[in-house]
Design a protein around this motif. Structure first.
Motif, PDB file in Angstrom:
ATOM      1  N   MET A   1       0.824  -1.202   0.002  1.00 44.30           N
ATOM      2  CA  MET A   1      -0.161  -0.145   0.161  1.00 44.30           C
ATOM      3  C   MET A   1       1.157   1.422   0.079  1.00 44.30           C
ATOM      4  N   ALA A   2       0.124   2.161  -0.579  1.00 45.10           N
ATOM      5  CA  ALA A   2       1.718   3.159  -0.879  1.00 45.10           C
ATOM      6  C   ALA A   2       1.321   4.309   0.178  1.00 45.10           C
ATOM      7  N   ALA A   3       1.568   4.850   0.492  1.00 47.18           N
ATOM      8  CA  ALA A   3       2.054   5.539   1.794  1.00 47.18           C
ATOM      9  C   ALA A   3       1.118   7.388   1.170  1.00 47.18           C
ATOM     10  N   LYS A   4       0.036   7.665   2.094  1.00 47.98           N
ATOM     11  CA  LYS A   4      -0.122   9.023   2.260  1.00 47.98           C
ATOM     12  C   LYS A   4       0.902  10.183   2.080  1.00 47.98           C
ATOM     13  N   THR A   5       0.512  10.731   1.035  1.00 44.12           N
ATOM     14  CA  THR A   5       1.327  12.246   1.085  1.00 44.12           C
ATOM     15  C   THR A   5       1.075  13.271   1.465  1.00 44.12           C
ATOM     16  N   ASP A   6       1.547  14.020   2.398  1.00 41.36           N
ATOM     17  CA  ASP A   6       0.737  15.641   2.727  1.00 41.36           C
ATOM     18  C   ASP A   6       1.115  16.221   2.064  1.00 41.36           C
ATOM     19  N   GLN A   7      -0.019  16.746   1.569  1.00 39.95           N
ATOM     20  CA  GLN A   7      -0.629  17.520   0.955  1.00 39.95           C
ATOM     21  C   GLN A   7      -0.677  19.413   1.119  1.00 39.95           C
ATOM     22  N   ARG A   8       0.068  19.931   0.906  1.00 44.71           N
ATOM     23  CA  ARG A   8       0.399  21.459   1.727  1.00 44.71           C
ATOM     24  C   ARG A   8       0.266  22.353   0.504  1.00 44.71           C
ATOM     25  N   VAL A   9      -0.900  23.590   0.111  1.00 43.98           N
ATOM     26  CA  VAL A   9      -1.035  24.399  -0.462  1.00 43.98           C
ATOM     27  C   VAL A   9      -1.007  26.052   0.404  1.00 43.98           C
ATOM     28  N   GLU A  10      -0.098  26.789  -0.456  1.00 44.74           N
ATOM     29  CA  GLU A  10       0.068  27.841   0.730  1.00 44.74           C
ATOM     30  C   GLU A  10      -0.630  28.933  -0.239  1.00 44.74           C
ATOM     31  N   ARG A  11      -1.139  30.259   0.668  1.00 49.21           N
ATOM     32  CA  ARG A  11      -2.004  30.830   0.460  1.00 49.21           C
ATOM     33  C   ARG A  11      -1.170  32.122   0.648  1.00 49.21           C
ATOM     34  N   SER A  12      -1.683  33.084  -0.072  1.00 45.67           N
ATOM     35  CA  SER A  12      -1.864  34.228   0.909  1.00 45.67           C
ATOM     36  C   SER A  12      -3.282  35.523   0.633  1.00 45.67           C
ATOM     37  N   MET A  13      -2.775  35.356   2.479  1.00 43.96           N
ATOM     38  CA  MET A  13      -4.278  36.155   2.440  1.00 43.96           C
ATOM     39  C   MET A  13      -4.036  37.296   4.066  1.00 43.96           C
ATOM     40  N   ARG A  14      -5.646  37.864   3.285  1.00 40.05           N
ATOM     41  CA  ARG A  14      -5.299  39.169   4.218  1.00 40.05           C
ATOM     42  C   ARG A  14      -6.118  39.386   5.439  1.00 40.05           C
ATOM     43  N   PHE A  15      -5.932  39.539   6.618  1.00 40.32           N
ATOM     44  CA  PHE A  15      -6.526  39.954   7.705  1.00 40.32           C
ATOM     45  C   PHE A  15      -7.013  41.219   7.973  1.00 40.32           C
ATOM     46  N   LEU A  16      -8.231  41.382   7.988  1.00 38.86           N
ATOM     47  CA  LEU A  16      -8.442  42.730   8.514  1.00 38.86           C
ATOM     48  C   LEU A  16      -9.373  42.772   9.425  1.00 38.86           C
ATOM     49  N   VAL A  17      -9.117  43.600  10.989  1.00 39.62           N
ATOM     50  CA  VAL A  17      -8.969  43.905  12.213  1.00 39.62           C
ATOM     51  C   VAL A  17     -10.242  44.266  12.000  1.00 39.62           C
ATOM     52  N   VAL A  18     -12.055  44.598  12.405  1.00 39.56           N
ATOM     53  CA  VAL A  18     -12.901  45.373  12.603  1.00 39.56           C
ATOM     54  C   VAL A  18     -13.226  45.850  13.723  1.00 39.56           C
ATOM     55  N   ASP A  19     -13.518  46.965  14.353  1.00 38.73           N
ATOM     56  CA  ASP A  19     -13.622  47.223  15.691  1.00 38.73           C
ATOM     57  C   ASP A  19     -14.746  48.308  14.883  1.00 38.73           C
ATOM     58  N   SER A  20     -16.034  46.795  15.481  1.00 37.03           N
ATOM     59  CA  SER A  20     -17.227  47.879  15.485  1.00 37.03           C
ATOM     60  C   SER A  20     -18.023  48.526  17.041  1.00 37.03           C
ATOM     61  N   PRO A  21     -18.098  49.864  16.083  1.00 32.99           N
ATOM     62  CA  PRO A  21     -20.012  49.908  17.362  1.00 32.99           C
ATOM     63  C   PRO A  21     -20.600  49.513  17.632  1.00 32.99           C
ATOM     64  N   GLY A  22     -21.198  48.549  16.444  1.00 29.88           N
ATOM     65  CA  GLY A  22     -22.178  48.218  16.882  1.00 29.88           C
ATOM     66  C   GLY A  22     -22.093  47.295  17.808  1.00 29.88           C
ATOM     67  N   LEU A  23     -20.910  46.368  18.269  1.00 31.95           N
ATOM     68  CA  LEU A  23     -21.227  45.253  19.072  1.00 31.95           C
ATOM     69  C   LEU A  23     -20.592  45.563  20.062  1.00 31.95           C
ATOM     70  N   THR A  24     -20.352  46.486  20.179  1.00 35.76           N
ATOM     71  CA  THR A  24     -19.760  47.726  21.532  1.00 35.76           C
ATOM     72  C   THR A  24     -20.736  47.508  22.382  1.00 35.76           C
ATOM     73  N   GLU A  25     -22.388  47.649  22.885  1.00 34.81           N
ATOM     74  CA  GLU A  25     -23.133  47.969  23.621  1.00 34.81           C
ATOM     75  C   GLU A  25     -23.794  46.274  23.914  1.00 34.81           C
ATOM     76  N   ARG A  26     -23.527  45.361  22.355  1.00 40.50           N
ATOM     77  CA  ARG A  26     -24.857  44.620  22.478  1.00 40.50           C
ATOM     78  C   ARG A  26     -23.302  43.608  22.748  1.00 40.50           C
ATOM     79  N   GLU A  27     -22.260  43.072  22.783  1.00 37.41           N
ATOM     80  CA  GLU A  27     -20.903  42.266  22.840  1.00 37.41           C
ATOM     81  C   GLU A  27     -21.036  42.736  23.968  1.00 37.41           C
TER      82      GLU A  27
END
Length: 234
Positions: A1-27
């Motif tokens: 049985m052939a061994a399974k290979t670990d296939q990884r995909v590298e991909r550049s992503m962009r993260f945006l942190v949002v400070d939400s006034p609408g969440l402030t009072e509720r959360e």
């Protein structure tokens, strides 16, 4: 049985942190409510401990560990245990005679409980409550500025809420999947998306015709509506 290979995909992503006034009072209000509820629970457990006495120090410390464990989210509770003289119940009822000494016995008691709020943990929880993170593969900041990403995200209800694609986020529509190969699973997902597109077109066509004719249909609650859902129409 052939061994399974670990296939990884590298991909550049962009993260945006949002400070939400609408969440402030509720959360943040929800976080503070949890803090207050936990403090009430600690105070109630502390009152019960202060009323009890124990035969030995180990019993007292065990009771403290059971009632005030080191697992509180927003508080630290430190109990002080001491050996004290505890009055015993008198053998006869009524007022004690003049000069009569009240019998006592040695016991261990929780004499004080110091409760302190973990301000750093509370501040961190409030910070996370009013922020959320958006992840995108649109890396061109000029073509996709932060405001556009946030605006596009806020339109998700149009796709998910009004077109039926919200079904894709739940397991009921496509699970369990009995297909085994990625190619066949992808094909099934494509068929589902095409079916949703047909459903949405059908709903739009019926609503457009009803608007032109100025007519209404009873909804699932038997109330007239000019914007019936596809399920209602079926």
């Amino acid at each position: 049985m052939a061994a399974k290979t670990d296939q990884r995909v590298e991909r550049s992503m962009r993260f945006l942190v949002v400070d939400s006034p609408g969440l402030t009072e509720r959360e943040e209000g929800a976080v503070l409510a949890k803090v207050d509820k936990e403090r009430q629970r600690i105070d109630a457990a502390g009152k019960r401990l202060l009323k009890q006495d124990f035969a030995c120090k180990d019993d007292a410390e065990h009771a403290v560990g059971q009632s005030l464990p080191d697992t509180f989210d927003f508080h630290d509770a430190i109990a002080r245990v001491e050996e004290v003289q505890v009055p015993e119940k008198r053998e006869r009822a009524g007022r004690p005679r003049k000069g009569e000494q009240t019998p006592t016995r040695q016991a261990w008691k929780v004499v004080s409980i110091d409760v302190r709020a973990r301000e750093d943990v509370i501040a961190r929880a409030r910070f996370h409550a009013r922020h959320f993170v958006l992840i995108t593969d649109h890396l061109d900041v000029e073509a996709w500025p932060d405001a556009r990403i946030l605006s596009t995200y806020r339109e998700q209800h149009i796709v998910e809420g009004h077109t039926g694609f919200r079904w894709l986020k739940g397991p009921a529509a496509v699970a369990p999947v009995f297909l085994k190969t990625p190619r066949r699973i992808a094909a099934l997902c494509l068929v589902l998306i095409l079916a949703l597109m047909v459903r949405n077109y059908f709903e739009w066509a019926v609503r457009s015709a009803m608007a032109k004719a100025d007519v209404a249909l009873p909804n699932l609650n038997n109330q007239p509506t000019k914007r019936p859902s596809a399920e209602n129409i079926f």
